[in-house]
Design a protein around this motif. Structure first.
Motif, PDB file in Angstrom:
ATOM      1  N   UNK A 120       0.834  -1.198   0.000  1.00 62.00           N
ATOM      2  CA  UNK A 120       0.000   0.000   0.000  1.00 62.00           C
ATOM      3  C   UNK A 120       0.869   1.247   0.000  1.00 62.00           C
ATOM      4  N   UNK A 121       0.233   2.362  -0.287  1.00 56.02           N
ATOM      5  CA  UNK A 121       0.928   3.653  -0.299  1.00 56.02           C
ATOM      6  C   UNK A 121       1.574   3.894   1.064  1.00 56.02           C
ATOM      7  N   UNK A 122       2.812   4.322   1.051  1.00 58.53           N
ATOM      8  CA  UNK A 122       3.551   4.561   2.285  1.00 58.53           C
ATOM      9  C   UNK A 122       4.565   3.483   2.583  1.00 58.53           C
ATOM     10  N   UNK A 123       4.406   2.292   1.961  1.00 61.22           N
ATOM     11  CA  UNK A 123       5.398   1.238   2.121  1.00 61.22           C
ATOM     12  C   UNK A 123       6.676   1.612   1.369  1.00 61.22           C
ATOM     13  N   UNK A 124       7.787   1.006   1.774  1.00 63.37           N
ATOM     14  CA  UNK A 124       9.060   1.189   1.079  1.00 63.37           C
ATOM     15  C   UNK A 124       9.674  -0.186   0.817  1.00 63.37           C
ATOM     16  N   UNK A 125       9.926  -0.507  -0.452  1.00 56.57           N
ATOM     17  CA  UNK A 125      10.563  -1.766  -0.817  1.00 56.57           C
ATOM     18  C   UNK A 125      12.066  -1.606  -0.630  1.00 56.57           C
ATOM     19  N   UNK A 126      12.647  -2.440   0.218  1.00 58.11           N
ATOM     20  CA  UNK A 126      14.059  -2.292   0.572  1.00 58.11           C
ATOM     21  C   UNK A 126      14.943  -3.423   0.055  1.00 58.11           C
ATOM     22  N   UNK A 127      14.355  -4.536  -0.374  1.00 55.51           N
ATOM     23  CA  UNK A 127      15.158  -5.672  -0.841  1.00 55.51           C
ATOM     24  C   UNK A 127      14.375  -6.506  -1.838  1.00 55.51           C
ATOM     25  N   UNK A 128      15.087  -7.136  -2.768  1.00 54.92           N
ATOM     26  CA  UNK A 128      14.516  -8.078  -3.738  1.00 54.92           C
ATOM     27  C   UNK A 128      15.294  -9.382  -3.631  1.00 54.92           C
ATOM     28  N   UNK A 129      14.599 -10.443  -3.248  1.00 55.61           N
ATOM     29  CA  UNK A 129      15.225 -11.754  -3.049  1.00 55.61           C
ATOM     30  C   UNK A 129      16.453 -11.650  -2.145  1.00 55.61           C
ATOM     31  N   UNK A 130      16.309 -10.894  -1.090  1.00 57.39           N
ATOM     32  CA  UNK A 130      17.381 -10.766  -0.110  1.00 57.39           C
ATOM     33  C   UNK A 130      18.464  -9.777  -0.464  1.00 57.39           C
ATOM     34  N   UNK A 131      18.419  -9.200  -1.673  1.00 51.28           N
ATOM     35  CA  UNK A 131      19.432  -8.240  -2.106  1.00 51.28           C
ATOM     36  C   UNK A 131      18.965  -6.819  -1.788  1.00 51.28           C
ATOM     37  N   UNK A 179      13.236 -14.378 -10.727  1.00 51.92           N
ATOM     38  CA  UNK A 179      12.325 -15.357 -11.321  1.00 51.92           C
ATOM     39  C   UNK A 179      10.885 -14.841 -11.266  1.00 51.92           C
ATOM     40  N   UNK A 180       9.961 -15.699 -11.738  1.00 50.13           N
ATOM     41  CA  UNK A 180       8.554 -15.312 -11.728  1.00 50.13           C
ATOM     42  C   UNK A 180       8.053 -15.069 -10.305  1.00 50.13           C
ATOM     43  N   UNK A 181       8.572 -15.835  -9.362  1.00 53.80           N
ATOM     44  CA  UNK A 181       8.227 -15.639  -7.955  1.00 53.80           C
ATOM     45  C   UNK A 181       9.374 -14.894  -7.279  1.00 53.80           C
ATOM     46  N   UNK A 182       9.058 -13.820  -6.568  1.00 55.52           N
ATOM     47  CA  UNK A 182      10.094 -12.978  -5.991  1.00 55.52           C
ATOM     48  C   UNK A 182       9.703 -12.579  -4.579  1.00 55.52           C
ATOM     49  N   UNK A 183      10.717 -12.494  -3.699  1.00 58.00           N
ATOM     50  CA  UNK A 183      10.484 -12.049  -2.331  1.00 58.00           C
ATOM     51  C   UNK A 183      10.951 -10.601  -2.178  1.00 58.00           C
ATOM     52  N   UNK A 184      10.071  -9.779  -1.637  1.00 59.73           N
ATOM     53  CA  UNK A 184      10.387  -8.367  -1.418  1.00 59.73           C
ATOM     54  C   UNK A 184      10.511  -8.089   0.068  1.00 59.73           C
ATOM     55  N   UNK A 185      11.578  -7.389   0.446  1.00 61.11           N
ATOM     56  CA  UNK A 185      11.692  -6.871   1.798  1.00 61.11           C
ATOM     57  C   UNK A 185      11.005  -5.522   1.840  1.00 61.11           C
ATOM     58  N   UNK A 186      10.100  -5.320   2.777  1.00 59.82           N
ATOM     59  CA  UNK A 186       9.266  -4.113   2.800  1.00 59.82           C
ATOM     60  C   UNK A 186       9.274  -3.496   4.197  1.00 59.82           C
ATOM     61  N   UNK A 187       9.471  -2.172   4.241  1.00 59.32           N
ATOM     62  CA  UNK A 187       9.254  -1.413   5.466  1.00 59.32           C
ATOM     63  C   UNK A 187       7.813  -0.915   5.400  1.00 59.32           C
ATOM     64  N   UNK A 188       6.914  -1.568   6.121  1.00 55.85           N
ATOM     65  CA  UNK A 188       5.496  -1.269   6.022  1.00 55.85           C
ATOM     66  C   UNK A 188       5.124   0.031   6.696  1.00 55.85           C
ATOM     67  N   UNK A 189       4.219   0.782   6.065  1.00 55.44           N
ATOM     68  CA  UNK A 189       3.750   2.038   6.643  1.00 55.44           C
ATOM     69  C   UNK A 189       2.976   1.786   7.930  1.00 55.44           C
ATOM     70  N   UNK A 190       2.350   0.611   8.024  1.00 58.66           N
ATOM     71  CA  UNK A 190       1.524   0.312   9.200  1.00 58.66           C
ATOM     72  C   UNK A 190       2.074  -0.831  10.052  1.00 58.66           C
ATOM     73  N   UNK A 191       2.679  -1.843   9.396  1.00 54.97           N
ATOM     74  CA  UNK A 191       3.027  -3.047  10.133  1.00 54.97           C
ATOM     75  C   UNK A 191       4.513  -3.341  10.164  1.00 54.97           C
ATOM     76  N   UNK A 192       5.380  -2.332  10.000  1.00 51.45           N
ATOM     77  CA  UNK A 192       6.808  -2.504  10.172  1.00 51.45           C
ATOM     78  C   UNK A 192       7.459  -3.368   9.102  1.00 51.45           C
ATOM     79  N   UNK A 193       8.633  -3.895   9.434  1.00 49.22           N
ATOM     80  CA  UNK A 193       9.414  -4.686   8.491  1.00 49.22           C
ATOM     81  C   UNK A 193       8.745  -6.038   8.220  1.00 49.22           C
ATOM     82  N   UNK A 194       8.692  -6.404   6.944  1.00 51.80           N
ATOM     83  CA  UNK A 194       8.069  -7.683   6.573  1.00 51.80           C
ATOM     84  C   UNK A 194       8.656  -8.176   5.266  1.00 51.80           C
ATOM     85  N   UNK A 195       8.446  -9.445   4.996  1.00 53.64           N
ATOM     86  CA  UNK A 195       8.842 -10.046   3.722  1.00 53.64           C
ATOM     87  C   UNK A 195       7.587 -10.491   2.995  1.00 53.64           C
ATOM     88  N   UNK A 196       7.473 -10.095   1.733  1.00 47.72           N
ATOM     89  CA  UNK A 196       6.278 -10.374   0.939  1.00 47.72           C
ATOM     90  C   UNK A 196       6.673 -11.187  -0.288  1.00 47.72           C
TER      91      UNK A 196
END
Length: 602
Positions: free
Chosen positions: A231-242, A258-275
């Motif tokens: 959502x708006x306000x999030x910040x993507x900080x990593x792609x597949x751990x990079x 790849x087609x499936x990717x893990x994003x490290x996100x600093x959430x605007x509401x729920x803090x650091x998470x991996x999506x």
């Protein structure tokens, strides 16, 4: 918008009810939707500030203000007339000149965000105060009585201010005295704007930094990012751990993922998470008729939100795979996830408009007066053109006047043409306007609309010119800074407006150095300075417009009258009044045309 209008309507209802019952004090008056607060308190301070020992400095200051006002009067008069001409003759209707944007009401005006309402109202109040304060002090300096002062509000929003100057004294004053009085408010606004912008640039450049990563300014509906809960306000900080630091890092990381990717996100509401994102090619925009049928002819055009699953039977899940598949053929079948059948598309750059005097028209691609349903460029001088970026790159390598071969599909029929390239700003040009993406279709495999927080910070820090096509000059910096509230509505300038360090935008920045512990306070002060500079500059320049009752019209009248007297006109006062009325009429009509252009030209 509804919140702001609610308080305006409620305030108006309360004022009206109190007035009807005689409960308002004499210094508050209701005039339709406007309310005035008038007082005689504090006028003695004007006499102290206008004491004989200060008069010379005030007059020197406002003599400079008169010179600046006269220059801006001519400039603003020309700009207003030019704006009306553009709005009516060149399709000037846009979000910028919508009628609601003539109102300085946060949440109603597109450029005044509701989240910054306290800072905007404070900046507007200060601007009105220093403007009328200038009129009041200079009136006393010139020996003219000031009977009262007051504020005008639209229920709860500052709308204007005034000082009640004795009209008999004003008429008897010399032209130079009246001009200084009229220019005093403008000079004060411009001076305050200069001080505020200097403090803003100093504060931002020394204490505020952009958060590393990709700032999420929005998420397209129905895309993988939307389904994953970004959502708006999030910040993507990593792609597949990079770890990623910028938009460029993000694009490069996604290219290699790849087609499936893990994003490290600093959430605007729920803090650091991996999506975890399962990427797919989703349409974000499409021209009418893009992919207008194929197979049995019953498939409809592509629409935003649809997912493209295959190109000519080859499965695609990323933008990279989609682009690669399009390079292999000019005419392709696009399959979507709704099972409605393939869409046949000529894969290239869709032309939305052709200049009748441009290179493409001169090459005979279109017959005179012909308006094809579709025109798509597929090859330029042997280079495959898949999207608008490919065409821009190809034109950068070409020279004006060079003759190149061009393949284009006119209503689906592909032909080859010899085109002698034209020139625009020193670069080779075809004389066309292009739709973005491929065949008028733009796609995403993630769905994040990145916020240009680093670009905005560079402008706020006074760092313009590097990478954005502007000269690194004070004028360029001031223009870029002034354009920030509506920058997202100007093609090629920015992808988003800036209204201050408020709401979710504040999540994209951090305070550094000795002020780090006061982050919230720093953001408030920076936003106050931003709107104080912007609104004071606007008030100062706006009041130079020669349209009564603005100060510019009054200075026009007194100046024409003075010049008329010097050259021996029989009735200089009448000529001066006619000049003021004529200029006011022209400006009024021009402004009305600009505001009406969305309805006149669509």
């Amino acid at each position: 918008m509804l919140t702001t209008l609610f308080w305006i309507v409620l305030g108006f209802a309360v004022y009206t009810a109190l007035e009807a019952r005689g409960l308002l004090p004499s210094w508050i008056r209701v005039w339709g939707p406007l309310v005035t607060f008038e007082t005689t308190n504090g006028l003695g301070a004007l006499d102290r500030l206008a004491a004989p020992r200060h008069r010379r400095r005030w007059r020197v200051w406002t003599n400079g203000g008169v010179a600046v006002t006269l220059a801006l009067l001519v400039i603003t008069f020309g700009l207003v007339l030019f704006a009306a001409f553009v709005a009516l003759t060149q399709g000037g209707a846009s979000e910028v000149n919508q009628p609601r944007n003539a109102l300085a009401i946060p949440g109603v005006n597109d450029f005044l965000p509701l989240a910054a309402t306290p800072e905007i109202l404070a900046g507007l109040f200060v601007g009105l105060f220093v403007h009328e304060f200038g009129h009041g002090v200079l009136s006393r300096v010139e020996g003219i009585s000031v009977e009262s002062a007051g504020l005008i509000v639209l229920a709860v929003v500052p709308f204007g201010a005034f000082v009640g100057i004795d009209e008999d004294d004003e008429r008897e004053a010399e032209t130079s005295s009246r001009n200084r009085i009229y220019a005093a408010g403008i000079a004060n606004n411009l001076a305050l704007a200069a001080v505020a912008v200097g403090c803003l640039v100093l504060l931002v450049s020394t204490s505020i930094a952009a958060v590393p990563g990709v700032a999420v300014g929005g998420v397209y509906p129905g895309t993988p990012a939307d389904e994953a809960g970004l959502e708006r306000g999030d910040v993507i900080t990593a792609v597949d751990g990079e770890r990623i630091e910028s938009d460029d890092d993000h694009r490069e990381a996604l290219e290699a993922a790849n087609d499936s990717v893990e994003l490290g996100v600093e959430g605007a509401r729920d803090g650091t998470k991996t999506v975890t994102i399962e990427r797919s090619v989703v349409v974000t925009s499409a021209l009418a008729g893009s992919g207008d049928g194929g197979g049995d002819g019953e498939a409809t055009a592509l629409e935003p939100g649809q997912t493209i699953t295959a190109v000519d039977g080859e499965a695609v899940a990323t933008e990279r795979e989609f682009a690669t598949a399009l390079e292999n053929a000019t005419v392709v079948d696009l399959e979507t996830d709704d099972g409605s059948g393939p869409r046949t598309v000529v894969a290239g750059v869709a032309v939305s408009d052709v200049d009748s005097d441009g290179a493409l028209a001169a090459a005979g691609v279109l017959d005179p007066g012909d308006e094809p349903d579709s025109l798509v460029i597929t090859v330029l001088d042997g280079e495959r053109i898949v999207d608008d970026g490919d065409l821009f790159d190809a034109l950068e390598d070409a020279e004006p006047g060079e003759t190149v071969t061009l393949e284009a599909a006119v209503d689906g029929e592909v032909e080859t043409y010899a085109v002698t390239l034209g020139e625009r700003d020193g670069d080779a040009a075809l004389g066309v306007a292009l739709a973005p993406g491929t065949s008028g279709i733009t796609v995403t495999d993630l769905g994040v609309d990145a916020h240009p927080h680093e670009q905005h910070l560079a402008v706020l820090s006074g760092d313009v010119g590097a990478g954005d096509g502007l000269d690194a000059s004070v004028l360029a910096g001031a223009l870029a800074l002034f354009a920030l509230p509506f920058a997202g509505m100007i093609d090629g300038v920015s992808s988003a407006n800036f209204g201050g360090f408020v709401g979710s935008v504040a999540d994209f920045y951090t305070v550094t150095g000795s002020l780090a512990a006061l982050e919230g306070v720093v953001f408030v002060v920076a936003t106050l300075l931003f709107w104080a500079w912007w609104l004071n500059l606007l008030l100062g320049v706006f009041n130079c417009i020669p349209c009564y009752p603005l100060d510019g019209a009054k200075i026009l009248r007194t100046t024409v009258e003075d010049v008329g007297s010097r050259i021996g006109l029989e009735s200089p006062a009448r000529v001066a009044s006619a000049a003021m009325v004529g200029a006011s009429g022209l400006v009024g009509v021009a402004i009305a045309l600009v505001l009406a252009s969305p309805f006149l030209v669509g």
